[in-house]
Motif scaffolding. Structure first.
Motif, mmCIF file in Angstrom:
data_model
loop_
_atom_site.group_PDB
_atom_site.id
_atom_site.type_symbol
_atom_site.label_atom_id
_atom_site.label_comp_id
_atom_site.label_asym_id
_atom_site.label_seq_id
_atom_site.Cartn_x
_atom_site.Cartn_y
_atom_site.Cartn_z
ATOM 1 N N LYS A 132 42.624 33.767 49.672
ATOM 2 C CA LYS A 132 43.573 32.827 50.280
ATOM 3 C C LYS A 132 44.183 33.427 51.553
ATOM 4 C CE LYS A 132 44.867 29.310 48.791
ATOM 5 N NZ LYS A 132 44.372 27.919 49.030
ATOM 6 N N ASP A 133 44.427 34.744 51.509
ATOM 7 C CA ASP A 133 44.976 35.421 52.690
ATOM 8 C C ASP A 133 44.002 35.350 53.864
ATOM 9 O OD1 ASP A 133 47.270 36.062 51.353
ATOM 10 O OD2 ASP A 133 46.748 38.162 50.970
ATOM 11 N N LYS A 134 42.710 35.203 53.554
ATOM 12 C CA LYS A 134 41.690 35.080 54.592
ATOM 13 C C LYS A 134 41.499 33.626 55.017
ATOM 14 C CE LYS A 134 38.994 39.184 53.308
ATOM 15 N NZ LYS A 134 39.217 39.894 54.591
ATOM 16 N N GLY A 135 42.285 32.731 54.398
ATOM 17 C CA GLY A 135 42.194 31.329 54.765
ATOM 18 C C GLY A 135 41.067 30.577 54.097
ATOM 19 N N LEU A 136 40.504 31.154 53.031
ATOM 20 C CA LEU A 136 39.383 30.509 52.338
ATOM 21 C C LEU A 136 39.880 29.583 51.229
ATOM 22 C CD1 LEU A 136 37.059 33.642 52.116
ATOM 23 C CD2 LEU A 136 36.908 31.743 53.725
ATOM 24 N N SER A 137 39.137 28.518 51.002
ATOM 25 C CA SER A 137 39.521 27.532 49.985
ATOM 26 C C SER A 137 38.896 27.908 48.644
ATOM 27 C CB SER A 137 39.044 26.132 50.410
ATOM 28 O OG SER A 137 39.360 25.183 49.414
ATOM 29 N N VAL A 138 39.732 28.339 47.710
ATOM 30 C CA VAL A 138 39.263 28.753 46.384
ATOM 31 C C VAL A 138 40.260 28.283 45.327
ATOM 32 C CG1 VAL A 138 37.977 30.778 47.150
ATOM 33 C CG2 VAL A 138 40.420 30.983 46.680
ATOM 34 N N THR A 139 39.822 28.244 44.079
ATOM 35 C CA THR A 139 40.725 27.918 42.982
ATOM 36 C C THR A 139 40.750 29.090 42.005
ATOM 37 O OG1 THR A 139 39.039 26.912 41.545
ATOM 38 C CG2 THR A 139 40.121 25.476 43.172
ATOM 39 N N LEU A 140 41.900 29.314 41.394
ATOM 40 C CA LEU A 140 42.043 30.422 40.453
ATOM 41 C C LEU A 140 41.123 30.236 39.254
ATOM 42 C CD1 LEU A 140 43.516 33.034 39.859
ATOM 43 C CD2 LEU A 140 45.362 31.708 38.801
ATOM 44 N N THR A 181 39.104 49.499 35.508
ATOM 45 C CA THR A 181 38.980 48.186 34.899
ATOM 46 C C THR A 181 40.322 47.469 34.970
ATOM 47 O OG1 THR A 181 38.220 46.987 32.929
ATOM 48 C CG2 THR A 181 39.559 48.956 32.557
ATOM 49 N N ALA A 182 40.315 46.190 34.618
ATOM 50 C CA ALA A 182 41.530 45.374 34.561
ATOM 51 C C ALA A 182 41.137 44.090 33.844
ATOM 52 C CB ALA A 182 42.067 45.064 35.960
ATOM 53 N N SER A 183 42.109 43.359 33.330
ATOM 54 C CA SER A 183 41.797 42.117 32.638
ATOM 55 C C SER A 183 41.155 41.128 33.596
ATOM 56 C CB SER A 183 43.074 41.506 32.052
ATOM 57 O OG SER A 183 43.930 41.053 33.086
ATOM 58 N N ALA A 184 40.328 40.231 33.069
ATOM 59 C CA ALA A 184 39.648 39.247 33.915
ATOM 60 C C ALA A 184 40.658 38.363 34.646
ATOM 61 C CB ALA A 184 38.707 38.389 33.069
ATOM 62 N N SER A 185 41.737 37.992 33.962
ATOM 63 C CA SER A 185 42.739 37.129 34.597
ATOM 64 C C SER A 185 43.430 37.846 35.746
ATOM 65 C CB SER A 185 43.778 36.664 33.563
ATOM 66 O OG SER A 185 44.443 37.766 32.975
ATOM 67 N N GLU A 186 43.718 39.124 35.574
ATOM 68 C CA GLU A 186 44.347 39.897 36.657
ATOM 69 C C GLU A 186 43.401 40.032 37.842
ATOM 70 O OE1 GLU A 186 47.019 43.532 37.929
ATOM 71 O OE2 GLU A 186 47.392 41.977 36.468
ATOM 72 N N ARG A 187 42.129 40.268 37.559
ATOM 73 C CA ARG A 187 41.156 40.421 38.638
ATOM 74 C C ARG A 187 40.966 39.107 39.386
ATOM 75 N NH1 ARG A 187 36.151 41.761 36.373
ATOM 76 N NH2 ARG A 187 36.874 41.662 34.242
ATOM 77 N N ALA A 188 41.002 37.987 38.661
ATOM 78 C CA ALA A 188 40.889 36.677 39.309
ATOM 79 C C ALA A 188 42.083 36.426 40.229
ATOM 80 C CB ALA A 188 40.784 35.583 38.256
ATOM 81 N N LYS A 189 43.275 36.810 39.781
ATOM 82 C CA LYS A 189 44.480 36.620 40.590
ATOM 83 C C LYS A 189 44.404 37.449 41.874
ATOM 84 C CE LYS A 189 47.498 35.683 36.634
ATOM 85 N NZ LYS A 189 48.530 36.252 35.739
ATOM 86 N N ARG A 190 43.904 38.689 41.743
ATOM 87 C CA ARG A 190 43.786 39.553 42.921
ATOM 88 C C ARG A 190 42.796 38.964 43.927
ATOM 89 N NH1 ARG A 190 42.946 45.316 39.780
ATOM 90 N NH2 ARG A 190 45.075 45.557 38.973
ATOM 91 N N ARG A 191 41.645 38.507 43.414
ATOM 92 C CA ARG A 191 40.627 37.940 44.293
ATOM 93 C C ARG A 191 41.144 36.661 44.945
ATOM 94 N NH1 ARG A 191 36.899 40.878 46.093
ATOM 95 N NH2 ARG A 191 35.798 41.283 44.155
ATOM 96 N N TYR A 192 41.879 35.854 44.178
ATOM 97 C CA TYR A 192 42.450 34.605 44.695
ATOM 98 C C TYR A 192 43.372 34.896 45.880
ATOM 99 C CZ TYR A 192 45.139 30.244 44.790
ATOM 100 O OH TYR A 192 45.761 29.081 45.181
ATOM 101 N N LYS A 193 44.277 35.872 45.710
ATOM 102 C CA LYS A 193 45.204 36.220 46.788
ATOM 103 C C LYS A 193 44.446 36.749 47.998
ATOM 104 C CE LYS A 193 49.297 38.973 47.899
ATOM 105 N NZ LYS A 193 48.759 39.360 49.215
ATOM 106 N N GLN A 194 43.452 37.596 47.745
ATOM 107 C CA GLN A 194 42.671 38.186 48.831
ATOM 108 C C GLN A 194 41.969 37.112 49.657
ATOM 109 O OE1 GLN A 194 38.995 40.319 47.763
ATOM 110 N NE2 GLN A 194 39.661 42.006 49.063
#
Length: 226
Positions: free
Chosen positions: A167-175, A152-165
Protein backbone atom coordinates in the motif's frame (compact mmCIF):
# COMPACT_ATOMS: atom_id res chain seq x y z
CA UNK A 1 42.26 -12.80 -1.45
CA UNK A 2 40.46 -15.13 0.97
CA UNK A 3 39.35 -18.47 -0.43
CA UNK A 4 35.51 -18.52 -0.66
CA UNK A 5 35.33 -21.52 1.68
CA UNK A 6 36.89 -19.53 4.55
CA UNK A 7 34.75 -16.41 4.09
CA UNK A 8 32.13 -16.37 6.90
CA UNK A 9 28.46 -16.66 5.92
CA UNK A 10 25.29 -15.91 7.89
CA UNK A 11 22.24 -17.53 6.30
CA UNK A 12 18.81 -16.09 7.06
CA UNK A 13 16.00 -18.30 5.78
CA UNK A 14 12.27 -18.15 6.34
CA UNK A 15 8.85 -17.80 4.69
CA UNK A 16 7.55 -14.81 2.74
CA UNK A 17 6.93 -11.78 4.95
CA UNK A 18 8.98 -12.98 7.91
CA UNK A 19 11.21 -9.91 7.63
CA UNK A 20 14.20 -11.59 5.98
CA UNK A 21 14.88 -8.77 3.53
CA UNK A 22 14.85 -5.92 6.03
CA UNK A 23 16.69 -7.83 8.75
CA UNK A 24 19.32 -9.18 6.35
CA UNK A 25 20.05 -5.71 4.98
CA UNK A 26 20.33 -4.15 8.45
CA UNK A 27 22.48 -6.98 9.84
CA UNK A 28 24.76 -6.89 6.77
CA UNK A 29 25.22 -3.13 7.27
CA UNK A 30 25.94 -3.65 10.98
CA UNK A 31 28.52 -6.35 10.22
CA UNK A 32 29.96 -4.58 7.18
CA UNK A 33 29.35 -7.71 5.10
CA UNK A 34 28.04 -8.26 1.57
CA UNK A 35 24.37 -9.07 1.00
CA UNK A 36 22.67 -11.69 -1.16
CA UNK A 37 18.89 -11.45 -1.63
CA UNK A 38 18.38 -14.85 -3.25
CA UNK A 39 14.62 -14.40 -3.47
CA UNK A 40 15.17 -11.42 -5.74
CA UNK A 41 17.05 -13.69 -8.15
CA UNK A 42 14.03 -15.95 -8.65
CA UNK A 43 11.70 -12.96 -8.83
CA UNK A 44 14.04 -11.40 -11.41
CA UNK A 45 13.87 -14.49 -13.60
CA UNK A 46 10.08 -14.47 -13.36
CA UNK A 47 10.08 -10.79 -14.27
CA UNK A 48 12.51 -11.26 -17.18
CA UNK A 49 10.55 -14.24 -18.47
CA UNK A 50 7.34 -12.19 -18.38
CA UNK A 51 9.02 -9.29 -20.16
CA UNK A 52 10.06 -11.69 -22.91
CA UNK A 53 6.62 -13.26 -23.12
CA UNK A 54 7.84 -16.65 -21.88
CA UNK A 55 5.27 -19.07 -20.48
CA UNK A 56 6.45 -20.11 -17.00
CA UNK A 57 5.42 -23.69 -17.78
CA UNK A 58 7.97 -23.78 -20.62
CA UNK A 59 10.86 -25.28 -18.65
CA UNK A 60 13.47 -25.00 -21.41
CA UNK A 61 12.69 -21.35 -22.15
CA UNK A 62 12.67 -20.37 -18.45
CA UNK A 63 15.96 -22.21 -17.93
CA UNK A 64 17.57 -20.33 -20.85
CA UNK A 65 16.31 -17.10 -19.32
CA UNK A 66 17.94 -18.06 -15.99
CA UNK A 67 21.23 -18.87 -17.71
CA UNK A 68 21.46 -15.56 -19.58
CA UNK A 69 19.88 -13.08 -17.16
CA UNK A 70 21.95 -10.08 -16.04
CA UNK A 71 21.31 -9.03 -12.42
CA UNK A 72 22.95 -6.28 -10.37
CA UNK A 73 22.27 -5.17 -6.79
CA UNK A 74 22.74 -1.44 -6.22
CA UNK A 75 22.75 0.00 -2.69
CA UNK A 76 20.32 2.85 -2.07
CA UNK A 77 21.88 6.23 -1.24
CA UNK A 78 19.28 6.92 1.45
CA UNK A 79 19.78 3.63 3.30
CA UNK A 80 16.53 2.18 1.95
CA UNK A 81 16.00 -1.08 0.09
CA UNK A 82 18.60 -2.29 -2.37
CA UNK A 83 17.76 -1.69 -6.03
CA UNK A 84 17.71 -4.70 -8.34
CA UNK A 85 18.73 -4.08 -11.94
CA UNK A 86 17.45 -6.79 -14.31
CA UNK A 87 18.80 -6.81 -17.87
CA UNK A 88 19.50 -3.10 -17.56
CA UNK A 89 16.10 -2.16 -16.07
CA UNK A 90 15.48 -1.09 -12.47
CA UNK A 91 12.86 -3.69 -11.58
CA UNK A 92 12.89 -3.12 -7.80
CA UNK A 93 9.21 -2.19 -7.47
CA UNK A 94 8.00 -4.89 -9.87
CA UNK A 95 9.92 -7.57 -7.98
CA UNK A 96 8.18 -6.75 -4.68
CA UNK A 97 4.66 -7.49 -5.93
CA UNK A 98 2.83 -10.69 -5.00
CA UNK A 99 2.62 -11.50 -8.73
CA UNK A 100 6.42 -11.59 -8.88
CA UNK A 101 6.48 -13.64 -5.69
CA UNK A 102 4.09 -16.20 -7.13
CA UNK A 103 6.17 -16.42 -10.31
CA UNK A 104 9.34 -16.92 -8.24
CA UNK A 105 7.71 -19.71 -6.25
CA UNK A 106 6.51 -21.39 -9.46
CA UNK A 107 9.89 -21.41 -11.18
CA UNK A 108 11.84 -22.25 -8.01
CA UNK A 109 10.63 -25.85 -8.31
CA UNK A 110 12.41 -26.27 -11.68
CA UNK A 111 15.71 -28.11 -10.97
CA UNK A 112 17.48 -26.71 -14.05
CA UNK A 113 16.62 -23.14 -13.01
CA UNK A 114 17.88 -23.74 -9.48
CA UNK A 115 21.11 -25.21 -10.86
CA UNK A 116 21.62 -22.23 -13.14
CA UNK A 117 21.51 -19.95 -10.11
CA UNK A 118 23.74 -21.99 -7.80
CA UNK A 119 27.02 -20.67 -9.20
CA UNK A 120 25.66 -17.12 -9.27
CA UNK A 121 24.68 -17.32 -5.60
CA UNK A 122 27.99 -18.88 -4.57
CA UNK A 123 29.85 -16.05 -6.30
CA UNK A 124 28.51 -13.59 -3.71
CA UNK A 125 30.69 -15.26 -1.03
CA UNK A 126 33.51 -12.73 -0.81
CA UNK A 127 35.43 -11.11 2.05
CA UNK A 128 34.80 -9.81 4.60
CA UNK A 129 31.64 -11.93 4.83
CA UNK A 130 28.18 -12.57 3.41
CA UNK A 131 24.63 -12.35 4.74
CA UNK A 132 22.53 -14.63 2.53
CA UNK A 133 18.76 -14.17 2.63
CA UNK A 134 16.40 -16.78 1.20
CA UNK A 135 14.62 -20.08 1.66
CA UNK A 136 17.39 -22.64 1.17
CA UNK A 137 20.54 -20.67 1.96
CA UNK A 138 21.40 -22.74 5.03
CA UNK A 139 20.14 -26.08 3.72
CA UNK A 140 21.30 -26.12 0.08
CA UNK A 141 23.46 -23.18 -1.06
CA UNK A 142 25.68 -22.60 2.00
CA UNK A 143 25.27 -25.76 4.12
CA UNK A 144 28.74 -25.13 5.60
CA UNK A 145 27.81 -21.65 6.85
CA UNK A 146 29.00 -21.09 10.41
CA UNK A 147 25.95 -19.00 11.32
CA UNK A 148 22.35 -19.89 10.46
CA UNK A 149 19.03 -18.28 11.34
CA UNK A 150 15.43 -19.20 10.48
CA UNK A 151 13.00 -16.28 10.78
CA UNK A 152 9.29 -16.89 11.04
CA UNK A 153 6.06 -15.10 11.99
CA UNK A 154 2.36 -15.90 11.94
CA UNK A 155 0.69 -15.86 8.51
CA UNK A 156 -1.65 -13.06 9.59
CA UNK A 157 1.25 -10.90 10.76
CA UNK A 158 3.15 -11.50 7.54
CA UNK A 159 0.07 -10.60 5.49
CA UNK A 160 -0.30 -7.34 7.43
CA UNK A 161 3.35 -6.46 6.82
CA UNK A 162 3.09 -7.18 3.09
CA UNK A 163 -0.18 -5.21 2.90
CA UNK A 164 1.44 -2.12 4.45
CA UNK A 165 4.52 -2.48 2.25
CA UNK A 166 2.51 -2.71 -0.98
CA UNK A 167 0.00 0.00 0.00
CA UNK A 168 2.92 2.32 0.76
CA UNK A 169 4.03 1.73 -2.83
CA UNK A 170 0.58 2.75 -4.05
CA UNK A 171 -0.43 -0.75 -5.14
CA UNK A 172 -4.01 -1.99 -4.95
CA UNK A 173 -4.17 -5.07 -2.70
CA UNK A 174 -6.48 -6.59 -0.11
CA UNK A 175 -5.43 -8.05 3.23
CA UNK A 176 -7.62 -11.12 2.75
CA UNK A 177 -6.14 -11.75 -0.70
CA UNK A 178 -2.58 -11.42 0.58
CA UNK A 179 -3.29 -13.82 3.45
CA UNK A 180 -4.63 -16.43 1.01
CA UNK A 181 -1.59 -16.02 -1.26
CA UNK A 182 0.86 -16.28 1.65
CA UNK A 183 -0.81 -19.40 3.05
CA UNK A 184 -0.86 -21.01 -0.40
CA UNK A 185 2.79 -20.13 -0.95
CA UNK A 186 3.76 -21.52 2.46
CA UNK A 187 2.13 -24.83 1.56
CA UNK A 188 3.75 -24.87 -1.89
CA UNK A 189 7.22 -23.99 -0.58
CA UNK A 190 7.12 -26.46 2.32
CA UNK A 191 5.87 -29.39 0.24
CA UNK A 192 7.95 -29.01 -2.93
CA UNK A 193 10.26 -31.89 -3.81
CA UNK A 194 13.26 -29.65 -4.54
CA UNK A 195 14.76 -27.82 -1.54
CA UNK A 196 11.59 -27.55 0.58
CA UNK A 197 11.37 -24.62 3.00
CA UNK A 198 12.60 -25.78 6.41
CA UNK A 199 15.06 -24.67 9.09
CA UNK A 200 18.66 -25.75 8.43
CA UNK A 201 20.22 -28.11 10.92
CA UNK A 202 21.57 -26.04 13.80
CA UNK A 203 19.72 -22.87 12.74
CA UNK A 204 18.61 -20.45 15.45
CA UNK A 205 14.82 -19.98 15.20
CA UNK A 206 13.53 -16.43 15.68
CA UNK A 207 9.76 -15.79 15.72
CA UNK A 208 9.34 -12.13 14.76
CA UNK A 209 5.60 -11.93 15.46
CA UNK A 210 5.01 -8.70 17.38
CA UNK A 211 8.76 -8.09 17.75
CA UNK A 212 10.24 -4.64 16.94
CA UNK A 213 12.77 -4.59 14.10
CA UNK A 214 15.66 -3.44 16.31
CA UNK A 215 15.05 -6.37 18.66
CA UNK A 216 15.08 -8.85 15.76
CA UNK A 217 18.30 -7.31 14.42
CA UNK A 218 19.91 -7.63 17.88
CA UNK A 219 18.92 -11.31 18.14
CA UNK A 220 20.25 -12.14 14.68
CA UNK A 221 23.42 -10.09 15.13
CA UNK A 222 24.09 -11.99 18.37
CA UNK A 223 24.22 -15.24 16.38
CA UNK A 224 27.40 -13.95 14.70
CA UNK A 225 28.79 -11.72 17.44
CA UNK A 226 27.49 -13.04 20.81
Amino acid sequence: MAHPAVVPVLTIDGPSGSGKGTISRLVAEKLGWRLLDSGALYRAIGYAAGAEGIDLSDVDAVTRCAQTIRIRFVASHDGGETHVIVNGHDATDELRTETAGAAASAIAVIPSVRQALVDLQLSFRKAPGLVADGRDMGTVIFPDAAHKVFLTASASERAKRRYKQLKDKGLSVTLAGLLREIEARDERDASRAVAPLKPAEGAVLVDTTGMPIDEVVAKVFAVVRP
